[in-house]
Scaffold this active site. Structure first.
Site, short mmCIF file in Angstrom:
data_model
loop_
_atom_site.label_atom_id
_atom_site.label_comp_id
_atom_site.label_asym_id
_atom_site.label_seq_id
_atom_site.Cartn_x
_atom_site.Cartn_y
_atom_site.Cartn_z
N HIS A 171 0.79 -1.39 -0.02
CA HIS A 171 0.06 -0.07 0.01
C HIS A 171 0.86 1.19 -0.18
O HIS A 171 1.61 1.35 0.72
CB HIS A 171 -0.96 -0.26 1.19
CG HIS A 171 -1.65 0.98 1.42
ND1 HIS A 171 -2.92 1.30 0.68
CD2 HIS A 171 -1.56 2.37 1.80
CE1 HIS A 171 -3.36 2.46 0.83
NE2 HIS A 171 -2.58 3.20 1.75
N ASP B 33 -15.39 2.09 7.89
CA ASP B 33 -14.23 2.98 7.41
C ASP B 33 -14.71 3.75 6.40
O ASP B 33 -14.29 5.38 6.34
CB ASP B 33 -13.02 2.09 6.58
CG ASP B 33 -11.98 3.41 6.30
OD1 ASP B 33 -11.47 4.01 7.14
OD2 ASP B 33 -11.59 3.34 5.22
N ARG C 269 -14.87 12.09 8.81
CA ARG C 269 -13.61 12.89 9.11
C ARG C 269 -13.13 14.20 8.27
O ARG C 269 -12.56 15.18 8.64
CB ARG C 269 -12.39 11.71 9.39
CG ARG C 269 -12.80 10.89 10.53
CD ARG C 269 -11.66 9.80 10.37
NE ARG C 269 -10.45 10.19 10.02
CZ ARG C 269 -9.49 9.23 9.42
NH1 ARG C 269 -9.82 8.19 8.76
NH2 ARG C 269 -8.39 9.73 9.27
N SER D 244 -7.64 3.22 9.41
CA SER D 244 -8.27 3.36 8.30
C SER D 244 -7.61 2.43 7.08
O SER D 244 -8.24 1.55 6.69
CB SER D 244 -8.31 4.85 7.85
OG SER D 244 -8.79 4.81 6.49
N LYS E 98 -8.39 -1.77 5.78
CA LYS E 98 -8.73 -1.97 4.21
C LYS E 98 -7.76 -3.33 3.93
O LYS E 98 -8.15 -4.05 3.05
CB LYS E 98 -8.68 -0.93 3.30
CG LYS E 98 -9.83 -0.07 3.56
CD LYS E 98 -9.56 1.41 2.63
CE LYS E 98 -8.64 2.19 3.30
NZ LYS E 98 -9.15 3.69 3.37
#
Ligand code: URA
Length: 435
Positions: free
Chosen positions: A82, A161, A168, A183, A187
């Site tokens: 990621h 999320d 947010r 968050s 995922k």
């Protein structure tokens, strides 16, 4: 249990129990806890923080709030990757086929670009016919058959999320590190990862603007990984200037293919080898990073890495001839050279400004619905530290519309800083954070 008590406990600096965190995630997902209470809680977290245990509990609760991908039918350790996002960041396009060619199964879900930050899924659509939407069975079968598939995020993954992130965004609570870390990690866990390699970008073109913030986030995510039994390693890498030379979808695909063939820009190649070799270690394929690098360099030199990308393109409905003949990818009609006005050295290339200019040109989108032009973008010729002469090309602009080209040029003007002094070298990789 009452949400008002949980908010008050966090407001006063208390540590929430696993049950309290599960209660608030469940309640927010099913709508019994309203946005206003969740906002108050998020603000309390922003000021009070969360312990490592609370953060891990929040991550697991959010990962479990919807569908979870079961990759257990695939052999081997599934290592996900990621990036926190940046400009010219085509690392996944290179790393996914590269580590798959080495023998690590890659079943990866990626996102589309939003704002000045690009997305892997948009880039892959530069291959005509490439399907980013696949059924679960098609996705898993492809990984069984050829070792790699990259698709768009689909299904009802981490609905908690999705809701919390949107909340947010409009309540000034995005910046809370435990909320960002949970968050991202929720995922990855819902997407079935056994181990996770994080590329935390730092600099002007990144979410995290300085090293201290980036390190705090990286440590928080690695700590979550340890708590929930997923080996996690974070590479903190530079995003002050764009990565590589190409910015824009098809242009980045071309650069990714060149990099897979061992002919890529120095910075991108170095980052890919650093990330890829660590993924091989996480996947248990090699015992150390040096061994991993050697393996990956061989796969680049032998053409096997490029072949793996071609297999993936074909398996997902594209034409593999595009991989071997890059002139078949989308091409822009207008080529314009942006030149230096003075002699000197490139002191800085503001990645965020280049990213904004690419959106203006049509390569990126400001809203989720905006269409994008896959052919347009920039090829940088000079990077930080390079010497330039007045009149020399700094950037080749690929455009399809004269008006958009002029607007993009105005944005680019501010991106390059040329100085008479040779700037101090800045690292590409600042730090590796491991448990
Ligand atoms: N990216 C995410 O996925 N979540 C955040 O909270 C911030 C960035």
């Amino acid at each position: 249990m009452r949400m008002v008590d949980i908010i008050a406990k966090k407001r006063d600096g208390g540590e929430l129990t696993t049950e309290e965190i599960q209660f608030l995630v469940d309640g927010y997902t099913d709508g019994t806890i309203p946005d206003y209470q969740m906002s108050a809680w998020a603000m309390a977290v922003l000021f009070r923080g969360m312990t490592a245990r609370e953060t891990a509990d929040l991550t697991l609760a959010m990962a479990g709030s919807g569908e979870q991908l079961d990759l257990s039918s695939l052999e081997g350790i599934k290592v996900d990757k990621h990036s926190t996002g940046g400009v010219g960041d085509k690392t996944t396009l290179v790393v996914a086929p590269l580590v798959a060619a080495a023998g690590i199964p890659v079943a990866k879900m990626s996102g589309r670009g939003l704002g000045y930050s690009g997305g892997t899924i948009d880039k892959l659509e530069s291959f005509r016919g490439f399907q980013v939407e696949r059924t679960r069975e098609q996705f898993l079968q492809q990984v069984r058959d050829i070792g790699v598939s990259v698709i768009g995020q689909s299904g009802n993954l981490t609905p908690a999320d999705k809701k919390l992130y949107a909340l947010r965004d409009v309540t000034a609570t995005v910046e809370a590190v435990p909320l960002i870390a949970s968050s991202i990690m929720s995922k990855k866990i819902a997407a079935g990862a056994d181990a996770i390699l994080l590329d935390v970008k730092v600099g002007k073109g990144a979410f995290m603007k300085n090293l201290e913030e980036a390190e705090t986030l990286a440590k928080a995510m690695v700590a979550i990984g340890s708590q929930v039994g997923r080996k996690t390693v974070a590479v903190i890498s530079d995003m002050n200037q764009p990565l590589g030379f190409a910015v824009g979808n098809a242009l980045e695909v071309k650069e990714a293919v060149e990099t897979l063939a061992g002919r890529g820009p120095k910075d991108l190649t170095e980052l890919v080898l650093s990330i890829g070799s660590r993924m091989l270690v996480l996947g248990g394929l090699v015992s150390n990073v040096e061994e991993g690098r050697g393996k990956l360099e061989e796969l680049m030199a032998s053409g096997k890495a490029v072949d793996k990308l071609a297999e993936m393109v074909e398996a997902q409905g594209g034409d593999k001839a595009d991989v071997y003949d890059l002139s078949r990818l989308p091409q822009a009609n207008i080529i314009h050279e942006f030149v230096a006005k003075q002699d000197g050295y490139v002191e800085a290339i503001d990645a965020e400004a280049v990213g904004h200019a690419s959106v203006v040109l049509g390569a990126g989108r400001l809203t989720k619905e905006m269409p994008i032009d896959l052919a347009v973008g920039f090829v940088l010729h000079k990077k930080r530290g390079d010497q330039v002469r007045a009149g020399e090309t700094l950037v080749t602009i690929h455009a399809n519309d004269e008006k958009l080209l002029q607007s993009a040029l105005e944005e680019l003007e501010d991106a390059y800083t040329i100085s008479t002094e040779i700037p101090a070298a800045q690292p590409l990789i600042y730090k590796i954070v491991e448990a």
